[in-house]
Design a protein around this motif. Structure first.
Motif, mmCIF file in Angstrom:
data_model
loop_
_atom_site.group_PDB
_atom_site.id
_atom_site.type_symbol
_atom_site.label_atom_id
_atom_site.label_comp_id
_atom_site.label_asym_id
_atom_site.label_seq_id
_atom_site.Cartn_x
_atom_site.Cartn_y
_atom_site.Cartn_z
ATOM 1 N N THR A 30 -16.315 -2.837 -2.324
ATOM 2 C CA THR A 30 -15.074 -3.534 -1.941
ATOM 3 C C THR A 30 -14.359 -2.786 -0.824
ATOM 4 O O THR A 30 -13.934 -3.376 0.176
ATOM 5 N N ALA A 31 -14.217 -1.470 -1.002
ATOM 6 C CA ALA A 31 -13.545 -0.650 0.016
ATOM 7 C C ALA A 31 -14.330 -0.663 1.326
ATOM 8 O O ALA A 31 -13.742 -0.726 2.415
ATOM 9 N N GLY A 32 -15.659 -0.629 1.219
ATOM 10 C CA GLY A 32 -16.506 -0.638 2.413
ATOM 11 C C GLY A 32 -16.345 -1.927 3.206
ATOM 12 O O GLY A 32 -16.300 -1.905 4.438
ATOM 13 N N ILE A 33 -16.271 -3.051 2.488
ATOM 14 C CA ILE A 33 -16.080 -4.343 3.166
ATOM 15 C C ILE A 33 -14.747 -4.357 3.911
ATOM 16 O O ILE A 33 -14.670 -4.746 5.085
ATOM 17 N N CYS A 34 -13.709 -3.928 3.235
ATOM 18 C CA CYS A 34 -12.383 -3.909 3.853
ATOM 19 C C CYS A 34 -12.365 -2.994 5.078
ATOM 20 O O CYS A 34 -11.865 -3.372 6.147
ATOM 21 N N LEU A 35 -12.926 -1.794 4.943
ATOM 22 C CA LEU A 35 -12.936 -0.833 6.046
ATOM 23 C C LEU A 35 -13.721 -1.378 7.235
ATOM 24 O O LEU A 35 -13.284 -1.257 8.391
ATOM 25 N N VAL A 71 -3.161 14.043 6.085
ATOM 26 C CA VAL A 71 -4.186 14.587 5.181
ATOM 27 C C VAL A 71 -3.874 14.200 3.730
ATOM 28 O O VAL A 71 -4.771 13.809 2.964
ATOM 29 N N ILE A 72 -2.613 14.298 3.352
ATOM 30 C CA ILE A 72 -2.215 13.959 1.981
ATOM 31 C C ILE A 72 -2.460 12.474 1.699
ATOM 32 O O ILE A 72 -2.975 12.104 0.629
ATOM 33 N N ILE A 73 -2.090 11.621 2.647
ATOM 34 C CA ILE A 73 -2.297 10.179 2.459
ATOM 35 C C ILE A 73 -3.786 9.867 2.341
ATOM 36 O O ILE A 73 -4.220 9.139 1.436
ATOM 37 N N PHE A 74 -4.574 10.412 3.260
ATOM 38 C CA PHE A 74 -6.012 10.135 3.270
ATOM 39 C C PHE A 74 -6.666 10.601 1.974
ATOM 40 O O PHE A 74 -7.405 9.847 1.326
ATOM 41 N N SER A 75 -6.383 11.847 1.604
ATOM 42 C CA SER A 75 -7.013 12.397 0.392
ATOM 43 C C SER A 75 -6.541 11.669 -0.863
ATOM 44 O O SER A 75 -7.285 11.552 -1.843
ATOM 45 N N GLY A 76 -5.313 11.155 -0.822
ATOM 46 C CA GLY A 76 -4.775 10.446 -1.978
ATOM 47 C C GLY A 76 -5.450 9.114 -2.249
ATOM 48 O O GLY A 76 -5.282 8.534 -3.330
ATOM 49 N N GLN A 77 -6.207 8.601 -1.276
ATOM 50 C CA GLN A 77 -6.883 7.309 -1.442
ATOM 51 C C GLN A 77 -8.366 7.435 -1.810
ATOM 52 O O GLN A 77 -9.038 6.436 -2.018
ATOM 53 N N ILE A 78 -8.841 8.675 -1.887
ATOM 54 C CA ILE A 78 -10.265 8.872 -2.217
ATOM 55 C C ILE A 78 -10.589 8.305 -3.594
ATOM 56 O O ILE A 78 -11.624 7.645 -3.792
ATOM 57 N N ALA A 79 -9.689 8.536 -4.544
ATOM 58 C CA ALA A 79 -9.943 8.066 -5.918
ATOM 59 C C ALA A 79 -10.040 6.549 -5.970
ATOM 60 O O ALA A 79 -10.946 5.993 -6.622
ATOM 61 N N ALA A 101 0.833 -1.211 0.000
ATOM 62 C CA ALA A 101 0.000 0.000 0.000
ATOM 63 C C ALA A 101 0.869 1.263 0.000
ATOM 64 O O ALA A 101 0.597 2.218 -0.740
ATOM 65 N N PHE A 102 1.919 1.273 0.821
ATOM 66 C CA PHE A 102 2.795 2.447 0.884
ATOM 67 C C PHE A 102 3.516 2.652 -0.444
ATOM 68 O O PHE A 102 3.729 3.795 -0.873
ATOM 69 N N ALA A 103 3.911 1.562 -1.096
ATOM 70 C CA ALA A 103 4.603 1.673 -2.380
ATOM 71 C C ALA A 103 3.673 2.258 -3.442
ATOM 72 O O ALA A 103 4.056 3.165 -4.195
ATOM 73 N N ILE A 104 2.456 1.737 -3.500
ATOM 74 C CA ILE A 104 1.496 2.230 -4.496
ATOM 75 C C ILE A 104 1.206 3.709 -4.267
ATOM 76 O O ILE A 104 1.198 4.519 -5.209
ATOM 77 N N PRO A 112 -8.783 1.739 2.110
ATOM 78 C CA PRO A 112 -9.157 1.888 3.527
ATOM 79 C C PRO A 112 -7.987 1.640 4.480
ATOM 80 O O PRO A 112 -7.926 2.251 5.553
ATOM 81 N N ILE A 113 -7.091 0.737 4.099
ATOM 82 C CA ILE A 113 -5.936 0.441 4.957
ATOM 83 C C ILE A 113 -5.095 1.701 5.132
ATOM 84 O O ILE A 113 -4.693 2.063 6.251
ATOM 85 N N LEU A 114 -4.830 2.389 4.018
ATOM 86 C CA LEU A 114 -4.043 3.620 4.099
ATOM 87 C C LEU A 114 -4.817 4.745 4.790
ATOM 88 O O LEU A 114 -4.223 5.589 5.474
ATOM 89 N N MET A 115 -6.125 4.764 4.614
ATOM 90 C CA MET A 115 -6.919 5.783 5.299
ATOM 91 C C MET A 115 -6.861 5.603 6.812
ATOM 92 O O MET A 115 -6.766 6.580 7.565
ATOM 93 N N VAL A 116 -6.906 4.348 7.259
ATOM 94 C CA VAL A 116 -6.798 4.067 8.693
ATOM 95 C C VAL A 116 -5.400 4.437 9.197
ATOM 96 O O VAL A 116 -5.254 5.000 10.287
ATOM 97 N N VAL A 117 -4.384 4.135 8.402
ATOM 98 C CA VAL A 117 -3.013 4.518 8.760
ATOM 99 C C VAL A 117 -2.921 6.042 8.915
ATOM 100 O O VAL A 117 -2.344 6.554 9.878
#
Length: 592
Positions: free
Chosen positions: A174-179, A131-139, A35-38, A347-352
């Protein structure tokens, strides 16, 4: 901490604990590494390579027993920006250069200096990174298509707005299930690796019920190879070094801060103490080696280090086991990883990001409404809307300016006179009708440096016929003096001597005295004008006054004043030198 000390009392039971904790952390590290690499703009396998190589080397050569190293969320915006501007090959070189810088920092024993970075600066840029990490995963969460990633936060938000019409319901599901799985696991089974369980559940659901409907790692980046890449040394030229020196310093600085913070957290959890300089050297070695295998910059990971400790780790062996476990999983299960949906990684990165946001500390500092609140806000805003490099630079400069201002405000100069009731010199004794016209006694408190120069100039006496010609400065509470403070003092001495006066100094601290000797001001003032106690200095001052001016004086600043003011010119003995009464002088010498 020596290498031998880290393994003191090690036995088979310790090894068993390290294998268990290392295995658990290794399993947790895999989805995070990818996730961090992507999020950093590189292929997911590079995060795994970093976890293996850097993770093992940080444990072997670092200064903490429990540190788990690898790619971290803090690096995401930096690495993405460097990759966008300079390319992947130059990102590897910047990482290697950062490693060299870290080793040099460790060898020069600069580990302790990292602790001097003000807390508002670290909280500000950490919250900005979150904030940057969280917003970067919205897409990825929404499954938006044809997205172009930008360096600018504002541009990325605009890009999301322009592509909202391409929302993919399957991606949201999919994201909702993971979260949901991650949050439930954190709530009800905190020891279970929620990110891994959530990733597996979301992937299985996507594969079984809507295969081909969501973007996967395989469709976006190609299949993940089941082995480490071949050893490769990037082409390093002097031109590239000059080009990448600034990004390398940023990587090194953030890596040092993150790793030492993680080591401090580990110390607090285990009542141990890490070796900060050795930790920097270990981090440096890992960052030099990881790019040779395609790995991105790494540092100590606070969450994984804490997990390592909670699962019973005893020594650095657990960190080595964690890297080996990741390598074995890479060999055995790499083909399956290609089926992981990108929406499940979001969601994993959003939680991080949420966990690293320092939101409570951020709000607490904000509510204080002090200069630290300003440093916090500016660092945060610059991290989000400009870049981390500028944010840290501006934050540090602002923090230094505020520190200088505060230290300047601590500086205090007050005019004092002896208080017969307490046998001390007190400021309240000086009034318009009770002050010696010939002797000025001043308490100087706080550092006498460039930040306090304006206060010193404004509070010391002016020069003229009505001003005292003998000035006594009590400097027992001046812990530090710089050349600006010395210059202010030299100007005072010059003006006094030009008017036929002199400066006396009592109780001066060693650092200030040594500076005056180095600059020559000590000799200008005269060794005889320095006194250990104020009482001795007052005796010398009274012995230098013009007794004729005392006749008729009504101020009565000293005990001798009544007798001196009652004398007439004829009865005043030639060369009369009044002294403080013996008992008073003795008490003053012992007390002040």
């Amino acid at each position: 901490m020596t290498g031998r000390g880290r393994f003191k009392g090690y036995n088979l039971a310790s090894l068993r604990k390290d294998i268990i904790s290392g295995t658990i952390v290794g399993v947790i590290a895999i989805p995070l590494g990818m996730a961090f690499a992507i999020a950093s703009g590189v292929k997911p396998e590079y995060g795994i390579y970093t976890t293996i190589v850097a993770g093992i080397l940080i444990s072997l050569f670092g200064g903490s027993r429990f540190q788990i190293g690898g790619p971290t969320g803090a690096f995401i915006p930096i690495l993405f920006a460097i990759g966008m501007e300079y390319g992947y090959e130059n990102l590897l070189i910047a990482g290697m250069m950062a490693g060299v810088i870290l080793v040099i920092m460790g060898l020069l024993k600069l580990g302790v200096l990292i602790k001097f970075i003000p807390r508002p600066v670290t909280i500000g840029f950490t919250a900005g990174i979150a904030v940057i990490i969280f917003s970067g995963q919205i897409a990825n969460f929404l499954g938006l298509r044809d997205m172009e990633r930008h360096e600018s936060f504002v541009d990325n938000m605009k890009e999301i707005g322009l592509h909202l019409s391409t929302i993919n319901g399957y991606s949201i599901l999919t994201a909702g299930i993971c979260l949901a799985v991650v949050m439930l696991t954190i709530r009800f089974a905190p020891k279970v690796p929620g990110s891994l369980v959530g990733l597996l559940c979301a992937t299985v659901m996507a594969v079984l019920f809507f295969s081909g409907k969501v973007t996967t790692i395989g469709s976006a980046y190609g299949d993940i190879p089941g082995t480490l890449p071949s050893f490769h040394i990037p082409v390093i030229t002097w031109e590239r070094i000059r080009l990448l020196i600034r990004p390398a310093f940023v990587i090194a600085l953030l890596g040092a801060i993150e790793s030492l913070l993680s080591a401090v957290v580990a110390d607090g959890m285990t009542s141990t103490r890490h070796n900060s300089n050795r930790e920097l050297i270990g981090q440096g070695i890992a960052n030099i080696a990881a790019p040779l295998f395609g790995g991105i910059p790494a540092t100590g990971a606070i969450a994984r280090t804490a997990t390592n400790i909670k699962n019973g780790a005893v020594s650095p062996v657990s960190g080595v086991v964690h890297g080996v476990v990741v390598f074995l999983i890479l060999l055995l299960f790499a083909p399956y990883a290609s089926n992981i949906p990108l929406a499940a990684m979001a969601p994993i990165l959003m939680v991080v990001a949420w966990n690293m946001s320092e939101r409570k500390a951020f709000l607490h500092l904000l509510k204080t409404r002090t200069g630290d609140s300003l440093v916090l806000c500016i660092t945060f805003l610059l991290t989000v809307f400009a870049d981390l490099t500028l944010a840290v630079e501006v934050g540090l400069v602002l923090a230094v300016v505020l520190f200088v201002k505060r230290m300047g405000e601590v500086h205090l100069v007050s005019k004092v006179l002896p208080d017969p009731s307490s046998v001390k010199v007190e400021a309240h004794m000086v009034t318009e009708n009770h002050d010696c016209p010939q002797i000025g006694i001043y308490n100087v408190e706080g550092p006498l440096f460039f930040g306090a120069a304006y206060r010193f100039e404004n509070t010391m006496p002016g020069f003229g016929p009505q001003q005292p010609k003998i000035i006594l400065m009590r400097m027992g509470k001046v812990p530090f003096m710089d050349t600006t403070g010395e210059s202010n003092l030299a100007e005072l001495v010059k003006q006094l001597q030009q008017g036929g006066g002199k400066l006396l100094i009592s109780s001066i601290q060693p650092q200030a005295l040594e500076l005056l000797k180095k600059t020559g001001l000590y000799d200008t003032i005269g060794a005889a004008q320095f006194f250990e106690h104020t009482g001795e200095a007052i005796n010398a001052a009274l012995g230098s006054i013009d007794c004729g001016k005392c006749i008729g004086c009504s101020h009565a600043a000293f005990r001798e004043c009544a007798a001196l003011s009652a004398m007439d010119t004829a009865s005043a003995p030639r060369g009369h030198k009044p002294r403080v009464l013996p008992g008073v002088a003795r008490e003053l010498s012992g007390g002040i």
